[in-house]
Write an enzyme that holds these catalytic residues in place. Structure first.
Site, short mmCIF file in Angstrom:
data_model
loop_
_atom_site.label_atom_id
_atom_site.label_comp_id
_atom_site.label_asym_id
_atom_site.label_seq_id
_atom_site.Cartn_x
_atom_site.Cartn_y
_atom_site.Cartn_z
N THR A 95 0.82 -1.21 0.00
CA THR A 95 0.00 0.00 0.00
C THR A 95 0.85 1.26 0.00
O THR A 95 0.65 2.17 -0.81
CB THR A 95 -0.93 0.00 1.23
OG1 THR A 95 -1.77 -1.17 1.18
CG2 THR A 95 -1.79 1.24 1.25
N LYS A 99 7.54 1.44 11.35
CA LYS A 99 7.66 1.83 12.75
C LYS A 99 7.97 0.65 13.66
O LYS A 99 8.63 0.81 14.69
CB LYS A 99 6.40 2.58 13.20
CG LYS A 99 5.18 1.77 13.54
CD LYS A 99 4.38 1.34 12.34
CE LYS A 99 3.66 2.47 11.69
NZ LYS A 99 2.79 2.04 10.57
N ILE A 104 1.70 14.33 8.76
CA ILE A 104 2.07 15.39 9.71
C ILE A 104 3.59 15.35 9.90
O ILE A 104 4.13 14.33 10.31
CB ILE A 104 1.39 15.17 11.07
CG1 ILE A 104 -0.13 15.03 10.91
CG2 ILE A 104 1.71 16.32 12.02
CD1 ILE A 104 -0.85 14.67 12.19
N ASP A 133 0.75 -0.51 17.53
CA ASP A 133 1.16 0.48 16.54
C ASP A 133 1.42 1.83 17.20
O ASP A 133 2.45 2.47 16.96
CB ASP A 133 0.10 0.60 15.45
CG ASP A 133 0.43 1.64 14.41
OD1 ASP A 133 1.20 1.33 13.49
OD2 ASP A 133 -0.07 2.78 14.51
N LYS A 160 5.10 4.07 17.77
CA LYS A 160 5.27 5.48 17.41
C LYS A 160 5.68 6.31 18.62
O LYS A 160 6.49 7.25 18.49
CB LYS A 160 3.97 6.01 16.80
CG LYS A 160 3.63 5.34 15.48
CD LYS A 160 2.22 5.68 15.00
CE LYS A 160 1.89 4.98 13.70
NZ LYS A 160 0.49 5.21 13.27
#
Length: 435
Positions: free
Chosen positions: A16, A106, A137, A202, A206
């Site tokens: 993706t 990550k 961002i 996840d 981060k």
């Protein structure tokens, strides 16, 4: 893919995100540096997003890493393989062979970041990962180049678009967790195996990366206390709403100075936020980050945190950075050594959700156990619409107790006793609110 100079790019793993990078590189002349897509490493080009590209440019596809590592035109490798096994070995070898590496992985960074960053510095190569946190961002660039990171005292954010979409739908549309998760999968917001998202892994990865950029030291992901969203139910949202709160999965890091020692408080938890908190207003798959500085006002960053093109745009931004200056960015400096604060020493206001078989004396017994642990009750509430007949015609009741602030450790001791009671249908669910 025509080229204007010899600054070639290879993409390793055309899923993706990798296909999004290919699209940006092919649709636009990226920057003033003539970046061009030279090669694509993909084991199975006939499946998934790779298929379209294999039909367009079959000559770009290779199935062995040596053809990329030995190609002098390829200056940067975009690692979008995923995982921590082959991706780690391939990244180390690429840096050793003089290639810059840009990634959105990550999991790999949080687990092996210390090793990979050190290797990139010793090889005088870039290892960049803007796309690994909050998608489009540019939070990592801002932390590196704009903020005085030593003055950042606190960070909290919504760092996973999948979980925020699920929580938003449960809150605004009163949909159950399983129904909302299925909907998120159908819309492409959630993977078919959503474990990394809904369990909070996840967001924790981060947070590890953000903590490194702010404090200059790597924390093992397993050291950060974690709870996901998979135990939340509709009554949680109704009770939160009646208290003027929203429920969000929050990743938080805070510096704490105590008795001359420097601590970091770090966790990923579903939390109840006051409606006036900027993060409580973040809906859908959007990500957001709030920073509190020693001298600055609070700063909030909001944007798309997931998806092919938002993440790919962050990768391409890193590619332009490498093309502008092949000298690697210095690693964050570590001027203070921080210890991770044990989570059981953290204080919150807690709201406990109980699901029980109705019988006399339940509240009295729970109150007695809490009192023995020195915990005061602030409020108790019961909603009749959540009463239902259970097994053997026994009535099932859901109610909440909100507590006066107390430490996690004290609460855990009390809950260990309460959860053993015969009337308990499932363990107490805990929601927290910062003090």
């Amino acid at each position: 893919m025509s080229k204007t100079n010899h600054f070639g790019i290879a993409i390793a793993g055309l899923g993706t995100v990798g296909s999004g990078v290919a699209k940006i590189l092919s649709d636009h002349q990226v920057g003033d540096h003539g970046l061009f897509l030279k090669s694509i490493l993909e084991r199975d080009p006939e499946k998934g997003p790779a298929r379209e590209w294999f039909q367009k440019i079959p000559e770009a596809f290779v199935n062995d890493q040596e053809s990329i590592l030995q190609d002098p035109e390829i200056k940067v490798i975009v690692e979008t393989i995923g995982g921590t096994g082959f991706a780690r070995e391939f990244t180390l070898e690429a840096l050793k062979r003089g290639k810059h590496v840009v990634t959105a992985n990550k999991d790999l960074i949080a687990t092996h970041g210390a090793e990979l960053c050190a290797k990139s510095q010793s090889c005088n190569r870039h290892y960049l990962f803007e796309a690994a946190v909050a998608g489009a961002i540019p939070v990592l660039s801002l932390l590196r180049e704009y903020f005085q990171t030593r003055d950042i005292l606190e960070l909290e954010g919504i760092l996973n678009g999948t979980t925020n979409y699920i929580l938003s739908e449960m809150e605004t549309r009163s949909l159950g967790f399983e129904e909302t998760l299925k909907q998120a999968q159908e819309l492409g917001f959630a993977e078919q195996d959503p474990t990394n998202d809904i369990k909070g892994y996840d967001a924790r990865y981060k947070l590890v990366i953000l903590a490194y950029l702010i404090c200059g030291q790597w924390i093992s992901p397993s050291e950060i206390y974690l709870e996901g969203i998979d135990r939340l139910e509709l009554p949680d949202f109704e009770y939160a709403s009646r208290m003027g709160r929203s429920i969000k999965l929050i990743a938080r890091m805070r510096r704490v100075e105590e008795k001359g020692n420097n601590y970091l408080q770090a966790f990923v938890l579903p939390m109840m936020l006051p409606r006036e908190n900027v993060l409580s207003k973040i809906d859908g798959s959007t990500n957001a980050l709030s920073l509190k500085g020693r001298f600055s006002e609070d700063i909030s960053l909001i944007g798309k945190g997931a998806g092919s093109l938002p993440t790919a745009s962050a990768i391409v931004s890193d590619l332009n950075r490498v093309a502008r200056n092949e000298k690697p960015i210095p690693l964050p400096s570590n001027t203070e050594l921080f210890q991770l604060m044990p989570f059981n020493e953290s204080f919150f206001r807690h709201t406990l959700r109980f699901e029980v078989y109705d019988e006399p004396g339940i509240v009295g017994m729970i109150g007695k156990i809490l009192a023995e642990s020195g915990i005061n009750i602030y409020a108790l509430e019961q909603l009749p619409q959540y009463h239902r007949i259970g097994d053997a015609e026994r009535e099932r009741v859901i109610f909440t107790i909100t507590l006066e602030p107390c430490s996690e450790g004290v609460l855990w001791e009390a809950l260990d006793k309460i959860n053993l009671a015969s009337f308990m249908i499932q363990p107490v669910n805990v929601l927290r609110e910062s003090l």
